[in-house]
Enzyme design. Structure first.
Site, PDB file in Angstrom:
ATOM      1  N   HIS A 238      -2.946 -20.960 -32.415  1.00  0.00           N
ATOM      2  CA  HIS A 238      -2.539 -20.047 -33.483  1.00  0.00           C
ATOM      3  C   HIS A 238      -3.505 -20.018 -34.679  1.00  0.00           C
ATOM      4  CE1 HIS A 238       1.242 -19.757 -31.310  1.00  0.00           C
ATOM      5  NE2 HIS A 238       1.469 -21.052 -31.455  1.00  0.00           N
TER       6      HIS A 238
HETATM    7  O1  RIB Z   1       4.170 -20.598 -35.140  1.00  0.00           O
HETATM    8  C1  RIB Z   1       2.907 -21.197 -35.170  1.00  0.00           C
HETATM    9  C2  RIB Z   1       2.584 -21.668 -36.553  1.00  0.00           C
HETATM   10  O2  RIB Z   1       3.560 -22.614 -37.005  1.00  0.00           O
HETATM   11  C3  RIB Z   1       1.251 -22.432 -36.631  1.00  0.00           C
HETATM   12  O3  RIB Z   1       0.713 -22.305 -37.913  1.00  0.00           O
HETATM   13  C4  RIB Z   1       1.672 -23.849 -36.381  1.00  0.00           C
HETATM   14  O4  RIB Z   1       0.734 -24.793 -36.905  1.00  0.00           O
HETATM   15  C5  RIB Z   1       2.953 -23.896 -37.165  1.00  0.00           C
HETATM   16  O5  RIB Z   1       2.630 -24.130 -38.535  1.00  0.00           O
END
Ligand code: RIB
Ligand code: CA
Length: 315
Positions: A238
């Protein structure tokens, strides 16, 4: 090259760790401050992880702790993905001490010293620290060139059926940022699903070099559980996607859309509504002006090549 004056707010977090290393290894960004919130794991651990990640890169970037809970609602962690210590159970050498003060104050101090439209803010966790900045000093919005948030989804969520973790963790904070007149760019789960880590991609990454940061990054990735949403074939990466939008924007296709986030109690809390097809215009003539830049597609091979190149450039 003079890099973009950049602040990264994060909750390390396995993917936050890689995002920080990508940013620190990219000359397109001048990372002046890293701020931390509680999120994937509690603030004590996310702060220690951020210090360790920045310390391993050997760069004198101040790390400042901030919110250990959302503005409203309860704090929820995500140790199923990030393990109990937040970085996959991997142990890093302890980093330098955190800089004194509180995240939102440190960000405001930096913005006050920035020129108009000079600062890039990259939000990788619950948006609490960033929201506090503009709740207390709204005029600082004019110092922001772009605020890039890894948050939300137009499809299904990953912490509830409808909500993504960062948005669900503090929907009121996200709503405040959407209402603050900021140049917001969103990198959602639908985009990050295209940055899909497979065993082959991880092997290719590890082969890029022998540095300690690259090695630690690959060890952390190797510890992330594969995703049942994707048939256990791998998992989406992500937070580095949000950094890639600042470092090499041509890797992502972006479009302006209207965005809202649900803040009430109930099953939709934290749901981001992203009007990609102007449906609000037709629904009841209510209409909603586009208020965000939404990243919709990613050049995945180009992204992983950039990630490998920049991680390999670190110590
Ligand atoms: O949903 C994914 C996000 O939430 C990413 O930033 C992960 O590190 C969590 O913070
Ligand atoms: Ca994160």
């Amino acid at each position: 090259m003079t890099g973009r004056l950049t602040v990264i707010d994060c909750d390390p977090g396995t993917d936050d760790a890689l995002a920080l290393w990508l940013a620190l290894g990219s000359p397109e960004l001048d990372v002046r401050l890293v701020t931390v919130a509680g999120g994937n794991v509690g603030l004590e651990l996310t702060l220690a992880n951020a210090r360790a990640v920045v310390g391993l890169a050997g760069l004198p970037v101040p790390v400042v702790g901030g919110a250990d809970r959302p503005l409203l609602g309860r704090y929820v962690s995500e140790t199923r993905v990030h393990a109990a210590n937040g970085i996959g159970g991997i142990t890093l050498p302890e980093g330098p001490p955190a800089a004194p003060g509180v995240a939102s104050d440190a960000i405001r101090d930096l913005l006050r010293r920035a020129g108009p439209g000079e600062a890039t803010l990259i939000g990788l966790g619950p948006a609490t620290n960033l929201a506090l900045v503009f709740a207390t000093e709204p005029a600082l919005a004019d110092r922001v060139r772009e605020i890039i948030l890894m948050t939300g989804a137009w499809g299904e969520g990953n912490i509830t059926p409808g909500a993504e973790f960062n948005a669900a963790s503090d929907p009121e904070a996200l709503a405040m940022l959407l209402a603050a007149g900021l140049p917001v760019s969103l990198v959602t789960l639908d985009l990050t699903a295209q940055a899909f880590v497979t065993p082959e991609r991880l092997a290719a990454l590890r082969a890029r070099g022998e540095g300690r940061c690259l090695g630690a990054a690959c060890d952390i990735l190797a510890a992330v559980p594969t995703s049942r949403r994707f048939g256990f074939a791998g998992f989406p990466l992500h937070d580095p996607c949000a950094v890639a939008l600042a470092v090499r924007p041509e890797l992502l296709a972006v479009r302006e859309v209207a965005a809202r986030v649900e803040c009430g109690e109930g099953p939709g809390r934290g749901r981001t509504h992203l009007d990609r097809w102007d449906r609000w215009d037709r629904w009841d003539r209510w209409g909603a002006p586009a208020n965000v830049r939404l990243a919709e597609t990613l050049d995945a091979d180009g992204f992983f090549a950039l990630l490998g190149e920049r991680l390999a450039a670190l110590p």
